[in-house]
Design a protein around this motif. Structure first.
Motif, PDB file in Angstrom:
ATOM      1  N   ASP A   1       0.826  -1.204   0.000  1.00 23.81           N
ATOM      2  CA  ASP A   1       0.000   0.000   0.000  1.00 23.81           C
ATOM      3  C   ASP A   1       0.860   1.255   0.000  1.00 23.81           C
ATOM      4  OD1 ASP A   1      -2.310  -1.462  -0.017  1.00 23.81           O
ATOM      5  OD2 ASP A   1      -2.796  -1.143   2.100  1.00 23.81           O
ATOM      6  N   ARG A   2       1.911   1.230   0.786  1.00 23.68           N
ATOM      7  CA  ARG A   2       2.795   2.409   0.890  1.00 23.68           C
ATOM      8  C   ARG A   2       3.411   2.746  -0.454  1.00 23.68           C
ATOM      9  NH1 ARG A   2       5.460   6.072   0.237  1.00 23.68           N
ATOM     10  NH2 ARG A   2       7.076   7.050   1.511  1.00 23.68           N
ATOM     11  N   PHE A   3       3.949   1.731  -1.136  1.00 23.09           N
ATOM     12  CA  PHE A   3       4.632   2.011  -2.393  1.00 23.09           C
ATOM     13  C   PHE A   3       3.665   2.172  -3.559  1.00 23.09           C
ATOM     14  CE2 PHE A   3       8.227   0.257   0.055  1.00 23.09           C
ATOM     15  CZ  PHE A   3       9.114   1.299  -0.116  1.00 23.09           C
ATOM     16  N   ALA A   4       2.510   1.499  -3.538  1.00 26.33           N
ATOM     17  CA  ALA A   4       1.506   1.710  -4.576  1.00 26.33           C
ATOM     18  C   ALA A   4       1.022   3.159  -4.553  1.00 26.33           C
ATOM     19  CB  ALA A   4       0.332   0.749  -4.387  1.00 26.33           C
ATOM     20  N   MET A   5       0.821   3.695  -3.364  1.00 23.87           N
ATOM     21  CA  MET A   5       0.407   5.090  -3.239  1.00 23.87           C
ATOM     22  C   MET A   5       1.435   6.021  -3.865  1.00 23.87           C
ATOM     23  SD  MET A   5      -0.418   7.263   0.238  1.00 23.87           S
ATOM     24  CE  MET A   5      -1.624   6.039   0.763  1.00 23.87           C
ATOM     25  N   GLU A   6       2.718   5.750  -3.605  1.00 26.66           N
ATOM     26  CA  GLU A   6       3.770   6.606  -4.147  1.00 26.66           C
ATOM     27  C   GLU A   6       3.880   6.462  -5.658  1.00 26.66           C
ATOM     28  OE1 GLU A   6       6.980   9.241  -4.630  1.00 26.66           O
ATOM     29  OE2 GLU A   6       5.343   9.059  -3.184  1.00 26.66           O
ATOM     30  N   VAL A   7       3.768   5.254  -6.181  1.00 28.62           N
ATOM     31  CA  VAL A   7       3.857   5.051  -7.626  1.00 28.62           C
ATOM     32  C   VAL A   7       2.700   5.748  -8.338  1.00 28.62           C
ATOM     33  CG1 VAL A   7       3.717   3.326  -9.467  1.00 28.62           C
ATOM     34  CG2 VAL A   7       5.220   2.950  -7.505  1.00 28.62           C
ATOM     35  N   LYS A   8       1.509   5.671  -7.783  1.00 28.37           N
ATOM     36  CA  LYS A   8       0.372   6.349  -8.395  1.00 28.37           C
ATOM     37  C   LYS A   8       0.543   7.874  -8.320  1.00 28.37           C
ATOM     38  CE  LYS A   8      -3.828   4.823  -8.186  1.00 28.37           C
ATOM     39  NZ  LYS A   8      -4.028   4.478  -9.612  1.00 28.37           N
ATOM     40  N   ARG A   9       1.141   8.354  -7.263  1.00 30.73           N
ATOM     41  CA  ARG A   9       1.434   9.787  -7.196  1.00 30.73           C
ATOM     42  C   ARG A   9       2.415  10.174  -8.297  1.00 30.73           C
ATOM     43  NH1 ARG A   9       4.866  13.510  -5.696  1.00 30.73           N
ATOM     44  NH2 ARG A   9       6.488  11.966  -5.321  1.00 30.73           N
ATOM     45  N   GLN A  10       3.436   9.343  -8.513  1.00 31.72           N
ATOM     46  CA  GLN A  10       4.402   9.620  -9.572  1.00 31.72           C
ATOM     47  C   GLN A  10       3.747   9.595 -10.951  1.00 31.72           C
ATOM     48  OE1 GLN A  10       7.572   6.800  -9.086  1.00 31.72           O
ATOM     49  NE2 GLN A  10       8.133   7.551  -7.052  1.00 31.72           N
ATOM     50  N   LEU A  11       2.872   8.642 -11.186  1.00 25.17           N
ATOM     51  CA  LEU A  11       2.155   8.604 -12.457  1.00 25.17           C
ATOM     52  C   LEU A  11       1.308   9.857 -12.646  1.00 25.17           C
ATOM     53  CD1 LEU A  11       1.091   4.848 -12.510  1.00 25.17           C
ATOM     54  CD2 LEU A  11       2.592   5.971 -14.180  1.00 25.17           C
ATOM     55  N   ASP A  12       0.749  10.348 -11.569  1.00 24.04           N
ATOM     56  CA  ASP A  12      -0.036  11.581 -11.649  1.00 24.04           C
ATOM     57  C   ASP A  12       0.859  12.778 -11.944  1.00 24.04           C
ATOM     58  OD1 ASP A  12      -2.649  12.817 -11.445  1.00 24.04           O
ATOM     59  OD2 ASP A  12      -1.963  13.720  -9.571  1.00 24.04           O
ATOM     60  N   VAL A  13       2.050  12.801 -11.361  1.00 25.01           N
ATOM     61  CA  VAL A  13       3.014  13.853 -11.674  1.00 25.01           C
ATOM     62  C   VAL A  13       3.303  13.869 -13.174  1.00 25.01           C
ATOM     63  CG1 VAL A  13       5.424  14.567 -11.390  1.00 25.01           C
ATOM     64  CG2 VAL A  13       4.096  13.891  -9.390  1.00 25.01           C
ATOM     65  N   LEU A  14       3.586  12.698 -13.736  1.00 23.40           N
ATOM     66  CA  LEU A  14       3.863  12.603 -15.169  1.00 23.40           C
ATOM     67  C   LEU A  14       2.657  13.000 -16.001  1.00 23.40           C
ATOM     68  CD1 LEU A  14       5.875   9.269 -15.581  1.00 23.40           C
ATOM     69  CD2 LEU A  14       6.721  11.593 -15.902  1.00 23.40           C
ATOM     70  N   ASP A  15       1.504  12.513 -15.612  1.00 27.71           N
ATOM     71  CA  ASP A  15       0.297  12.770 -16.391  1.00 27.71           C
ATOM     72  C   ASP A  15      -0.001  14.268 -16.455  1.00 27.71           C
ATOM     73  OD1 ASP A  15      -1.673  10.999 -17.771  1.00 27.71           O
ATOM     74  OD2 ASP A  15      -3.097  12.204 -16.608  1.00 27.71           O
ATOM     75  N   ARG A  16       0.183  14.953 -15.359  1.00 32.02           N
ATOM     76  CA  ARG A  16      -0.071  16.393 -15.344  1.00 32.02           C
ATOM     77  C   ARG A  16       0.962  17.139 -16.186  1.00 32.02           C
ATOM     78  NH1 ARG A  16      -3.619  18.002 -11.161  1.00 32.02           N
ATOM     79  NH2 ARG A  16      -4.355  16.222  -9.942  1.00 32.02           N
ATOM     80  N   ARG A  17       2.205  16.712 -16.141  1.00 27.80           N
ATOM     81  CA  ARG A  17       3.230  17.349 -16.971  1.00 27.80           C
ATOM     82  C   ARG A  17       2.941  17.148 -18.456  1.00 27.80           C
ATOM     83  NH1 ARG A  17       6.550  21.402 -18.102  1.00 27.80           N
ATOM     84  NH2 ARG A  17       8.241  20.773 -19.487  1.00 27.80           N
ATOM     85  N   LEU A  18       2.535  15.953 -18.820  1.00 29.82           N
ATOM     86  CA  LEU A  18       2.325  15.617 -20.226  1.00 29.82           C
ATOM     87  C   LEU A  18       0.979  16.093 -20.758  1.00 29.82           C
ATOM     88  CD1 LEU A  18       3.889  12.062 -20.073  1.00 29.82           C
ATOM     89  CD2 LEU A  18       4.841  14.051 -21.290  1.00 29.82           C
ATOM     90  N   ALA A  19       0.132  16.632 -19.900  1.00 28.61           N
ATOM     91  CA  ALA A  19      -1.145  17.187 -20.361  1.00 28.61           C
ATOM     92  C   ALA A  19      -0.927  18.382 -21.285  1.00 28.61           C
ATOM     93  CB  ALA A  19      -1.996  17.596 -19.157  1.00 28.61           C
ATOM     94  N   ASP A  20       0.121  19.162 -21.042  1.00 30.84           N
ATOM     95  CA  ASP A  20       0.371  20.375 -21.816  1.00 30.84           C
ATOM     96  C   ASP A  20       1.707  20.352 -22.539  1.00 30.84           C
ATOM     97  OD1 ASP A  20      -2.060  21.624 -20.874  1.00 30.84           O
ATOM     98  OD2 ASP A  20      -1.026  21.943 -18.961  1.00 30.84           O
ATOM     99  N   ASN A  21       2.381  19.199 -22.544  1.00 30.65           N
ATOM    100  CA  ASN A  21       3.694  19.103 -23.171  1.00 30.65           C
ATOM    101  C   ASN A  21       3.794  17.792 -23.931  1.00 30.65           C
ATOM    102  OD1 ASN A  21       5.454  21.456 -21.878  1.00 30.65           O
ATOM    103  ND2 ASN A  21       4.179  20.594 -20.258  1.00 30.65           N
ATOM    104  N   GLU A  22       4.302  17.867 -25.150  1.00 26.32           N
ATOM    105  CA  GLU A  22       4.444  16.649 -25.944  1.00 26.32           C
ATOM    106  C   GLU A  22       5.446  15.701 -25.308  1.00 26.32           C
ATOM    107  OE1 GLU A  22       5.329  15.224 -30.554  1.00 26.32           O
ATOM    108  OE2 GLU A  22       5.528  17.347 -30.004  1.00 26.32           O
ATOM    109  N   TYR A  23       6.546  16.277 -24.829  1.00 27.08           N
ATOM    110  CA  TYR A  23       7.589  15.504 -24.172  1.00 27.08           C
ATOM    111  C   TYR A  23       7.878  16.127 -22.807  1.00 27.08           C
ATOM    112  CZ  TYR A  23       8.281  13.501 -28.798  1.00 27.08           C
ATOM    113  OH  TYR A  23       8.087  12.865 -30.006  1.00 27.08           O
TER     114      TYR A  23
END
Length: 290
Positions: free
Chosen positions: A177-199
């Motif tokens: 649970d601890r690491f799944a929470m962190e990995v999903k947070r990281q995926l959200d970080v990436l997803d938000r960055r890539l929402a407005d940027n191609e790379y």
């Protein structure tokens, strides 16, 4: 009746294997376990690696450089079987005292230069060939920030989530649970960055994408740890778009094959010494006829 809770001793000692898939190669010391010189091929760049996400970063970079016409990026890729402990041979430890793949030797100059840590190798090659790292200071800094983000974040994905979800000898709900929470947070970080940027660095494809994609792109497609459904990776639409776009690149397709020892035999090129090896030396062509 449950086992008594673990109470850490005052001083930790290594008196037993910790179990799990990699127990036989885990140890608290860094010296070589055996004498073994590394082979050296015909090209200036000698890579010693395995097609884990960290290894794929470097082979993708080298294939991308070659695709741009940088002939000096020709390389020999030698297979390091980490399950067999090849990374603890004296020759490998001389290049990487941390005994982790990938490790690179550049023999193009008067004195060989060793480079270890995948992020350092990407940066070294980008500087050497003047490619995949923007000249503009703002974009360059953005690329480096995302590359360092990956280097700091991946241990949570691999050594944390991946270990406890897929490799540990028994399941520990708290750890997963601890690491799944962190990995999903990281995926959200990436997803938000890539929402407005191609790379990741903006409009340019850079070493930041090459560093992040083998880890998080594979995760987004459910290719690592069998955890795609568990982490609901399909929900990260921008990561999915970015992942698919990079996966289409011919150099990325080649880079993923180098030093690969699992999956479709046609996708496995255990060693790479020439560009023609992709056509003639994949495992489907080398395997004996049945």
């Amino acid at each position: 009746m449950t086992d008594a809770p673990y109470v850490p001793p005052k001083v930790w000692t290594w008196n037993k294997e910790n179990g799990g898939q990699f127990a036989s190669i885990n140890r608290p010391i860094a010296s070589p376990t055996h004498d073994k010189e590394l082979p050296v091929g015909k090209h200036p760049l000698q890579l010693y690696s395995l097609a884990t996400p960290n290894g794929v970063k470097v082979t993708v970079m080298l294939e991308e450089l070659l695709a741009l016409g940088h002939k000096g990026a020709e390389y020999d890729a030698w297979l390091i079987k980490i399950g067999n402990g090849d990374q603890f041979g004296s020759g490998f430890v001389d290049i990487n005292p941390n005994s982790k793949i990938p490790a690179l030797m550049d023999r193009s100059g008067p004195e060989p230069i060793r480079i270890f840590e995948s992020g350092s190798i990407l940066f070294y090659l980008a500087e050497k060939f003047g490619a995949f790292l923007p000249k503009d200071i703002k974009a360059r800094t953005e690329a480096m920030s995302w590359l360092f983000w990956q280097m700091g974040s991946a241990p949570y994905l691999g050594g944390g989530f991946g270990h406890f979800y897929a490799y540990a000898p028994f399941k520990i709900e708290y750890a997963i649970d601890r690491f799944a929470m962190e990995v999903k947070r990281q995926l959200d970080v990436l997803d938000r960055r890539l929402a407005d940027n191609e790379y990741l660095a903006g409009k340019e494809y850079t070493i930041a994408d090459m560093g992040v994609w083998p880890w998080y792109g594979a995760l987004a497609k459910g290719l690592v740890y069998g955890a795609g459904d568990f982490l609901s990776v399909q929900d990260y639409k921008n990561v999915q778009r970015w992942t698919d776009e990079i996966a289409k690149r011919p150099a990325v397709k080649r880079g993923r094959m180098v030093n690969r020892v699992s999956g479709d035999p046609a996708s496995q090129l255990h060693e790479r010494h020439d560009a023609s090896d992709f056509e003639t030396k994949t495992q489907d062509k080398l395997a004996p006829a049945t």
